[in-house]
Structure formats: C-alpha cells, structure tokens
Write an enzyme that holds these catalytic residues in place. Structure first.
Site, short mmCIF file in Angstrom:
data_model
loop_
_atom_site.label_atom_id
_atom_site.label_comp_id
_atom_site.label_asym_id
_atom_site.label_seq_id
_atom_site.Cartn_x
_atom_site.Cartn_y
_atom_site.Cartn_z
N ARG A 15 0.86 -1.19 0.00
CA ARG A 15 0.00 0.00 0.00
C ARG A 15 0.89 1.23 0.00
O ARG A 15 1.75 1.39 0.87
CB ARG A 15 -0.93 0.02 1.22
CG ARG A 15 -2.07 1.04 1.05
CD ARG A 15 -2.93 1.17 2.31
NE ARG A 15 -2.19 1.82 3.38
CZ ARG A 15 -2.07 1.33 4.61
NH1 ARG A 15 -2.64 0.18 4.94
NH2 ARG A 15 -1.39 1.97 5.54
N GLU B 164 4.31 7.26 2.74
CA GLU B 164 5.17 6.10 2.96
C GLU B 164 4.70 4.97 2.06
O GLU B 164 3.62 5.03 1.44
CB GLU B 164 5.13 5.64 4.42
CG GLU B 164 3.76 5.19 4.90
CD GLU B 164 3.74 4.81 6.37
OE1 GLU B 164 4.78 4.95 7.04
OE2 GLU B 164 2.68 4.38 6.85
N ASN C 260 4.14 0.78 2.27
CA ASN C 260 4.00 -0.32 3.23
C ASN C 260 4.20 -1.66 2.53
O ASN C 260 3.56 -1.94 1.51
CB ASN C 260 2.60 -0.29 3.85
CG ASN C 260 2.32 1.01 4.57
OD1 ASN C 260 2.71 1.21 5.71
ND2 ASN C 260 1.66 1.94 3.88
N SER D 264 -3.18 -3.14 5.83
CA SER D 264 -4.52 -3.51 6.27
C SER D 264 -5.60 -2.59 5.71
O SER D 264 -5.34 -1.63 5.00
CB SER D 264 -4.58 -3.49 7.80
OG SER D 264 -4.24 -2.22 8.29
N LYS E 256 11.86 3.00 6.41
CA LYS E 256 11.88 4.43 6.08
C LYS E 256 13.24 4.85 5.52
O LYS E 256 13.33 5.78 4.72
CB LYS E 256 11.53 5.26 7.32
CG LYS E 256 10.19 4.92 7.97
CD LYS E 256 9.03 5.07 7.02
CE LYS E 256 7.69 4.84 7.71
NZ LYS E 256 7.50 3.43 8.13
N LYS F 47 11.01 10.21 11.33
CA LYS F 47 10.44 8.86 11.26
C LYS F 47 11.49 7.80 11.58
O LYS F 47 12.59 7.83 11.02
CB LYS F 47 9.89 8.59 9.85
CG LYS F 47 8.73 9.49 9.43
CD LYS F 47 8.21 9.07 8.06
CE LYS F 47 6.98 9.86 7.65
NZ LYS F 47 6.41 9.38 6.37
N GLU G 263 6.45 0.37 11.77
CA GLU G 263 5.13 0.40 11.18
C GLU G 263 4.09 0.40 12.31
O GLU G 263 4.39 0.06 13.44
CB GLU G 263 4.91 -0.82 10.28
CG GLU G 263 5.93 -0.95 9.15
CD GLU G 263 5.85 0.18 8.15
OE1 GLU G 263 4.78 0.81 8.04
OE2 GLU G 263 6.86 0.45 7.50
N GLY G 264 2.85 0.77 11.96
CA GLY G 264 1.76 0.62 12.91
C GLY G 264 1.25 1.90 13.52
O GLY G 264 0.25 1.89 14.23
N ARG H 76 -8.20 7.14 4.69
CA ARG H 76 -8.28 7.31 6.14
C ARG H 76 -8.32 8.80 6.44
O ARG H 76 -7.50 9.56 5.92
CB ARG H 76 -7.08 6.66 6.84
CG ARG H 76 -7.06 5.14 6.73
CD ARG H 76 -5.75 4.57 7.23
NE ARG H 76 -4.64 5.03 6.41
CZ ARG H 76 -3.36 4.79 6.69
NH1 ARG H 76 -3.04 4.12 7.77
NH2 ARG H 76 -2.40 5.23 5.89
#
Length: 501
Positions: free
Chosen positions: A130, A148, A150, A155, A322, A389, A393-394, A476
C-alpha cells in the site's frame, strides 16, 4: 480550483441524523465491523461498526488516476529492492546499515543473513503493498505526495471497500439530500480492494501448486480488526476454493513443523492430520511488540526457511523501511532499480517521464546521520516543517514539529542512522467532515486531513517480477490536530472518495 473549505455541503440536523442511522445500520448489516475494546471470548459475541465518515472526501480525479498509475511502478521498484541483497545489507544490515543501531531491524536482518547462508528453499516472494499519499497544496496548486510505502500487513483493504460501498448506498438512497452536484454515482470511483488483494494471494497459492495446501494467516492475539482479515478469507474460499488457517506466533511455536526432506511447512494439531501451507501471510510481525522473546523471532525464521511463499519475506519487509524510502531520493538510486537495461532488459526499464512522475510525488528527505552534524542541524533549523520517522510500522512512532528539538537533544548520536527527516506535506486547509464512532452518540463535525492509500501486489523472485497488479484503494481521515493516521491505533476513521475535476 475546488473550495475545500465548503466541504461537507450543508444539510439539516435531521438529515444528518438520518445519514448517520443509514450509515451505521449499513455498516452493521454489511460487515464493516470491529470487535469492541476489552477481552473477547474465543468466539466473538458482539461487534461494533468501524469508525467512519458520513461524507466521502473530495479528491482531484487526475491525481487519483496518477496514484493508480504509479502503483505498478512501485510494485516493480520494491520487488527489485527486495531482490538486491547488496543494497539491503548496506542500507538495513546490522554490520554497516540501520540494523547496527535499530535492534528490531538488526534482529530481522541477522536472521535473514543466517538463513541465506544456509540456503533458502523458496525463491519466490509475495508482496501485498500500500502506497499512502496526501494532497499537497502550494499556493493554488495541488499535487500528490507520498507519505510512505507499506510492505507488510497493509490492512483495511476489505473494510475500505465496504466503506466506499456504504457511501455509494447513501448516495443511492438519499442523493445526500441534493446537497452537492459532486455527490453523484459517476464521481464515486469503484473499489475492488478485497478481490484485488486476494488475487495476489491466490496467484501465489496457484504457483505453489499443491492440491489441498492452505494459506496461513499469521495474526496478533486479540485482534480487533479481525473482520478486515475475514473478508479476505471468505473471498479466498468462495471465489478460489482456497482454505485459510489463522495462527498467532505463540501458537505456531507448538504447531509449525518444517519437513527435513524438502522444507515443506506443515501445521499440526491434535484433532486433524498435518496441513501443508502454500503461502504465509503476515498480519503481524511488523512491530517489536510481536516478538517479546527470542522464541517469536525463531518462529519467524523457521517460517522464512520453509518452502511456503512468504508475504512478505524478511528482505521485502526490510525494503519497506523508512531509510530505504529516504535513500531512494538520492541521485542515481532510483535509476539503479528502474533504468538498468543490462540487468532487467529493454522491457524492464521505465521511461524518463515515469521516473520523473515518481520523483515528483516525494517530499524532501534526509538521514539524521547525513554529513556529520549537518543532518541534525538541518532538522533542528527546519523543525516546524518536518516530521522525524524511525524504522517502524503501525502508527504512533513519529516525532513532529515543535517536539523535534527536544527529541534531538535526547537522541544518542549513535542512534541517528535509524531516523529520517521528511518535509511535512501541506494538505488543503478548512476541509471538514462528520466523523462517526461506535458508542459516541451523534456524529462530530471536525476539520480533517485525508490520506489516500493505493493497494498493489507483486509475485517475484530470481531477478524477475512474475506478475503484479494495482489492487484498489483506501481513504483514512483524521482530525487536523492529529499527527498520526492509523485507524487501528485509534487516530482516524475509514472514508472514501468523491472525485472532483
């Protein structure tokens, strides 16, 4: 230029209440769901609707199409990065790269190095990706800028499709009370992210080509976002006749077995014969919290050495760091992966226009270890317009603006290579939406920022990409004053798009 300050269009309180009723009942009836907070029984007995917006977010049609167009290039780019061992060793390794100072990265890289020294049984990798973007406004010009990329546990594909369908249902049933000429079905782009992502998993399973084998989902215990995963499982079974097994790392410690003869991965349990695994799909393993002891790392490495196709492999997970994102902005690095005709052939190189379009989607970045003290000094001087950064992740890991100087004061010099500085993207201001959370009563109007994610998948190995596809999208939306954007971490809501010209 579209006036973002006039969104959402005006509706009466009564109509807004009706929209919320229709949205929440649609979500509950169509599986746009979360598990509630707190300990859950083994078989869930209740669910809540996922956090969501009442209106879709306006997004320029041409920039949405640009993001879709770029995804195929990104699929190939990150596939090639994952196959470039020398680059990953130098960038993310524990001897000369980020893994020297970032323990989590170092643990993964060290395990991968040991495994490749012993010989890996499966040359193929599967990536479900993603790429996340924000709109960037400079004067009166809007452009697309990447946040970024992923490479693990990307998800909300399934729930994002459900959210787009929910907004389309509101338009069909209410016409949004004729509040905006933009809110028509032709401006609601289709989103088939569930079938798109499942196509990647099914392609890997088909390539493995063993009758009766199954796909293993490696999941976190007490996963609230289980329905997003289950929709993928249902699609695999109903459309492809592929069965799924769900296990946590702790369960796999006792149930995973690797054949001594050919490295086949089996899942064993007392009540059924061993089940062969074709694909290992990680919906966990992206954070150090998933590896509280050496046992979980060892389990990850056992899965990695098996013959099953991993999604992702350890090198593909490392490619999503990153630091890799930052190094790609340096002169000549992108060309190494996308323009080397001697390595990839004439059909495997990309045009100068494609390379330029990719570069134009990046903000300025540099490592805190850049040129002695220059990286830190530059970050301190420009702190109000930056984000720092780490290799995580998360959500919830970044350092923003006014918090940067004090953080730099506390950061040991040896840890600087694990951090990058990135110029902040400047989304359009004044955009609002109505945000709906289960149990919070009436929807809340808030000034917001919306992030677009484009899904894609790639099956690759032994120096070439076997197949790749763009695979849908998500949006989002978060309150303007929230720096983070992860739905699962509680910072944002699921949304969709209405395209504007």
């Amino acid at each position: 230029m579209f006036d973002f300050t006039q969104w959402p269009p005006h509706i009466s309180d009564r109509d807004r209440s009706t929209l919320q009723y229709r949205a929440t009942t649609y979500a509950l009836a169509h599986g746009l769901l979360y598990l509630p907070l707190g300990d859950q029984p083994p078989a869930p007995t209740s669910a809540i609707h996922a956090p969501m917006s009442l209106f879709p977010t306006p997004f320029p049609r041409t920039l949405f199409q640009q993001a879709q167009r770029l995804q195929s290039i990104y699929n190939v780019l990150y596939s090639r990065i994952a196959m470039d061992t020398e680059f990953l060793d130098r960038t993310m390794g524990a001897e000369v790269g980020v893994g020297q100072v970032d323990e989590f990265t170092g643990q993964l890289w060290s395990g991968w190095r040991d495994l490749r020294d012993r010989g890996l049984a499966q040359p193929l990798h599967l990536g479900l990706f993603r790429s996340d973007y924000l709109l960037h406004q400079q004067d009166s010009t809007l452009s697309l800028k990447q946040v970024e990329f992923n490479t693990i546990s990307s998800s909300f594909g399934a729930l994002s499709q459900k959210t787009a369908e929910m907004h389309r249902s509101l338009e069909s049933s209410t016409n949004y009370y004729h509040s905006s000429a933009y809110l028509t079905g032709t401006n609601f782009p289709p989103n088939q992210s569930t079938s798109g992502l499942v196509a990647g998993l099914a392609a890997a399973h088909t390539t493995y080509n063993v009758d009766g084998s199954r796909i293993l989902f490696v999941v976190q215990a007490n996963e609230r976002n289980i329905f997003d995963q289950l929709w993928l499982e249902y699609e695999l079974l109903e459309k492809h006749s592929i069965h799924v097994i769900r296990r946590t790392f702790d369960e796999l410690v006792h149930q995973a077995r690797i054949s001594q003869e050919d490295s086949t991965l089996y899942i064993e349990s007392e009540d059924q014969p061993p089940l062969e695994i074709s694909v290992v799909y990680f919906r966990s393993g992206y954070t150090p919290d998933d590896y509280p002891t050496k046992t979980q790392y060892q389990t990850r490495f056992e899965l990695e050495r098996s013959k099953a196709i991993k999604c992702p492999t350890i090198p593909l997970q490392l490619a999503g760091g990153k630091k890799v994102q930052q190094i790609l902005t340096e002169p000549g690095v992108l060309e190494r992966f996308l323009c080397d005709e001697s390595k990839y052939g004439s059909q495997g190189v990309f045009s100068a226009q494609a390379i330029a379009e990719l570069r134009q989607s990046w903000m300025e970045m540099w490592g805190l270890d850049f040129n002695g003290e220059a990286g830190v000094r530059n970050a301190r001087d420009r702190a109000s317009k930056l984000v720092l950064k780490p290799q995580r992740e998360g959500g919830g890991n970044n350092i923003y603006k006014e918090a940067i100087p004090a953080f730099l004061d506390s950061l040991p010099p040896r840890e600087r290579p694990a951090w990058i500085a990135m110029e902040l993207i400047s989304p359009p201001t004044g955009l609002k939406n109505y945000l709906v959370r289960a149990g919070s009563g009436a929807s809340v109007e808030a000034e917001v920022v919306s992030e677009l994610g484009i899904f894609g998948w790639s099956l690759f190995g032994e120096g070439k990409v076997v197949d790749e596809k763009e695979a849908g999208w998500l949006v989002r939306t978060k309150g303007k004053d929230s720096n983070e954007g992860g739905v699962a971490t509680g910072f944002s809501v699921l949304d969709s798009l209405v395209l504007i010209d």
